[in-house]
Scaffold this active site. Structure first.
Site, mmCIF file in Angstrom:
data_model
loop_
_atom_site.group_PDB
_atom_site.id
_atom_site.type_symbol
_atom_site.label_atom_id
_atom_site.label_comp_id
_atom_site.label_asym_id
_atom_site.label_seq_id
_atom_site.Cartn_x
_atom_site.Cartn_y
_atom_site.Cartn_z
ATOM 1 N N HIS A 149 0.931 -1.285 0.013
ATOM 2 C CA HIS A 149 0.031 0.011 0.063
ATOM 3 C C HIS A 149 0.925 1.335 -0.097
ATOM 4 O O HIS A 149 1.935 1.087 0.629
ATOM 5 C CB HIS A 149 -0.763 -0.081 1.177
ATOM 6 C CG HIS A 149 -1.829 0.848 1.421
ATOM 7 N ND1 HIS A 149 -1.731 2.327 2.046
ATOM 8 C CD2 HIS A 149 -3.277 0.991 1.085
ATOM 9 C CE1 HIS A 149 -2.949 2.890 1.919
ATOM 10 N NE2 HIS A 149 -3.714 2.101 1.563
ATOM 11 N N ASP A 158 3.330 -4.825 7.900
ATOM 12 C CA ASP A 158 1.745 -4.211 7.896
ATOM 13 C C ASP A 158 0.773 -5.154 7.766
ATOM 14 O O ASP A 158 0.494 -6.173 7.097
ATOM 15 C CB ASP A 158 1.767 -3.513 6.264
ATOM 16 C CG ASP A 158 0.747 -2.598 6.053
ATOM 17 O OD1 ASP A 158 -0.417 -2.832 6.895
ATOM 18 O OD2 ASP A 158 0.766 -2.031 5.190
ATOM 19 N N GLN A 181 -4.250 -5.758 6.704
ATOM 20 C CA GLN A 181 -5.291 -6.697 5.846
ATOM 21 C C GLN A 181 -5.247 -7.831 6.442
ATOM 22 O O GLN A 181 -5.962 -8.874 6.020
ATOM 23 C CB GLN A 181 -5.016 -6.493 4.317
ATOM 24 C CG GLN A 181 -5.338 -5.526 3.667
ATOM 25 C CD GLN A 181 -6.703 -4.706 3.736
ATOM 26 O OE1 GLN A 181 -7.588 -5.658 4.070
ATOM 27 N NE2 GLN A 181 -6.862 -3.566 3.379
ATOM 28 N N LYS A 194 -10.483 -1.100 10.221
ATOM 29 C CA LYS A 194 -10.790 -2.059 9.487
ATOM 30 C C LYS A 194 -11.058 -3.452 10.163
ATOM 31 O O LYS A 194 -11.505 -4.449 9.768
ATOM 32 C CB LYS A 194 -9.539 -2.567 8.857
ATOM 33 C CG LYS A 194 -9.120 -1.565 7.529
ATOM 34 C CD LYS A 194 -7.845 -1.942 6.842
ATOM 35 C CE LYS A 194 -7.284 -0.775 6.324
ATOM 36 N NZ LYS A 194 -8.068 0.013 4.833
ATOM 37 N N CYS A 207 -4.779 2.626 -3.807
ATOM 38 C CA CYS A 207 -3.612 3.042 -3.110
ATOM 39 C C CYS A 207 -2.373 2.318 -3.142
ATOM 40 O O CYS A 207 -1.629 1.938 -2.055
ATOM 41 C CB CYS A 207 -3.970 3.552 -1.442
ATOM 42 S SG CYS A 207 -5.064 4.846 -1.278
HETATM 43 N N1 PLP Z 1 -1.536 -0.716 4.584
HETATM 44 C C1 PLP Z 1 -2.567 -1.853 3.932
HETATM 45 C C2 PLP Z 1 -2.325 -3.038 3.432
HETATM 46 C C3 PLP Z 1 -3.791 -1.065 3.803
HETATM 47 O O1 PLP Z 1 -4.627 -1.891 2.869
HETATM 48 C C4 PLP Z 1 -4.194 -0.095 4.073
HETATM 49 C C5 PLP Z 1 -5.586 0.816 3.786
HETATM 50 O O2 PLP Z 1 -6.276 0.269 3.113
HETATM 51 C C6 PLP Z 1 -3.208 0.713 4.851
HETATM 52 C C7 PLP Z 1 -2.082 0.198 5.161
HETATM 53 C C8 PLP Z 1 -3.601 2.063 5.502
HETATM 54 O O3 PLP Z 1 -4.484 2.205 6.422
HETATM 55 P P1 PLP Z 1 -5.073 3.329 7.186
HETATM 56 O O4 PLP Z 1 -5.658 4.069 6.029
HETATM 57 O O5 PLP Z 1 -6.412 2.813 7.872
HETATM 58 O O6 PLP Z 1 -4.094 4.135 7.922
#
Ligand code: PLP
Length: 410
Positions: free
Chosen positions: A127, A204, A207, A230, A368
């Site tokens: 992401h 990270d 997900q 999430k 993203c």
């Molecule tokens: N990392 C991953 C794999 C994501 O899917 C997301 C959000 O979709 C994020 C990081 C960032 O999350 P947030 O926008 O809640 O900070």
């Protein structure tokens, strides 16, 4: 019988989520954008309402009864989070505003220990939140950013990873599960390899934590980032887990109130973690709501949720795979319940507009994660992402909706 021992009854689960009975464009909502954000169960909504209407006070400041009780509730959420991740010491849990801030915290705090020529490894399926902070460090410090390739099936190349690791690797930062491909990465092995190269590892978990049981002791990762929204909690709260001795060696990131020991006009001494990284008035309502979300997930049973979501993934892969001109992007053998696809008939933005008319909320775009789009040669995908409150009938309805798209554009 509590929810944990009862058979999985999705209709009963759905009754816990008021948003799932909402109407969109006059149609019953079919919500298939759970990788973006999840709906909230009544238990969370009610917990936040009760805190804000009966118990509200600022935390870690007021030495009056309300303030002390609010602080206790805030710290209870930290303890629940530590237990949820099998993290042990709750001081290893830092509350942030979300995964993005957690990742930035590591980049801008741990990142200060890096120097020109040091190497950071990410992957081609990250992401932007796990890409951009490292590019900024690269440009500011002259660290070298290396990228693990991804195969045509969406699987991370472990051979490619092994080749990138070396004596200059300081940090590996990879996702546990891709928000586009759904690929679930072999985190334990990735961690082991990083450590044997002498590097630290940030996972990270945005997900993954909401969908499979997470055990940071078993993974042995140095850091883990994820978002509350999430995992059925309010927006505005996230978590950074970090091993205590590493956190304690790191400088503050955001500075101000509540992260200090003493301040004179000449100098400041900083509090120990986690406070060192929680400057300013914290998001108490959200954190307490997050604690309620963990209770809720525990009451349903993470393993049960995960198993059910896998049945949705299998069903969805079969049903969507049968739609004419639909190509699933991301065919790893081990996937989270995410199906990204390219439909020959129409651009993802047109696909989701037609689906929206039918009441289906789904995302079309780059999610993203533009580098993974570039890797697969598409500008965007349409993405169905499932939660344990979804039903196979919703997947059938989606497939019918895609037939309509094909009729309109095809
Ligand atoms: N990392 C991953 C794999 C994501 O899917 C997301 C959000 O979709 C994020 C990081 C960032 O999350 P947030 O926008 O809640 O900070």
């Amino acid at each position: 019988m509590d929810k944990k021992t009862a058979p999985f009854d999705v209709d009963k689960i759905r009754a816990d989520f008021p948003m799932l009975s909402a109407k969109v464009n006059g149609k019953p909502l079919v919500y298939l954008d759970n990788a973006a954000t999840t709906h909230k169960p009544l238990a969370v909504i009610e917990r936040v309402r009760r805190f804000e209407s009966e118990q509200y006070a600022t935390v870690r400041r007021g030495s009056y009864a309300l303030g002390e009780r609010a602080t206790e509730m805030f710290e209870e959420a930290r303890k629940k989070t530590a237990d949820f991740l099998n993290a042990g010491d709750p001081r290893q849990i830092i509350f942030t505003s979300g995964a993005t801030q957690s990742l930035n915290l590591v980049a801008h705090s741990f990142g200060k220990s890096l120097k020109a020529g040091d190497e950071i490894i990410i992957s081609n399926m990250e992401h932007h939140a796990n890409t951009v902070p490292w590019q900024i460090l690269r440009d500011e410090l002259g660290v070298v950013l290396r990228v693990i390739p991804v195969g045509d099936d969406g699987v991370l190349s472990m051979e490619g990873y092994a080749k990138l690791l070396g004596p200059k690797t300081r940090l590996v930062s990879v996702t546990a599960a891709s928000n586009v491909l759904g690929t679930v990465n072999p985190v334990k092995e990735i961690v082991r390899m990083a450590h044997s190269a002498g590097a630290k590892i940030l996972v990270d978990g945005a997900q993954s934590v909401p969908h499979v049981r997470t055990d940071v002791k078993d993974w042995d990762c140095d850091f883990l980032a994820f978002s509350g929204h999430k995992i059925y909690a309010p927006t505005g709260v996230g978590v950074l887990f970090g091993k205590y001795e590493i956190l304690d060696s790191m400088p503050p990131y955001v500075t101000g109130g509540d992260m200090i020991n003493t301040v004179t006009l000449e100098r400041t001494t900083f509090a120990k973690p986690p406070q060192r990284f929680e400057a300013g008035t914290p998001a108490a309502s959200q954190v307490i709501g997050f604690g309620a979300a963990i209770d809720y997930v525990n009451s349903v049973g993470m393993d049960k949720m995960a198993a059910y979501e896998q049945t949705l993934l299998d069903y969805g892969t079969r049903v969507l795979g049968g739609v004419k001109g639909l190509r699933i992007i991301g065919n790893a053998p081990h996937k989270a319940a995410i199906i990204s696809f390219w439909l020959e008939a129409a651009h993802p933005h047109d696909v989701v507009t037609i689906l929206d008319d039918l009441g289906i909320s789904m995302r079309g775009g780059h999610h993203c994660a533009q580098p993974v789009m570039q890797r697969f040669g598409v500008p965007a995908t349409t993405r169905a992402s499932f939660s344990f409150y979804n039903k196979t009938s919703e997947i059938d309805f989606l497939a019918e909706g895609l037939q309509k798209v094909i009729e309109v554009f095809g």
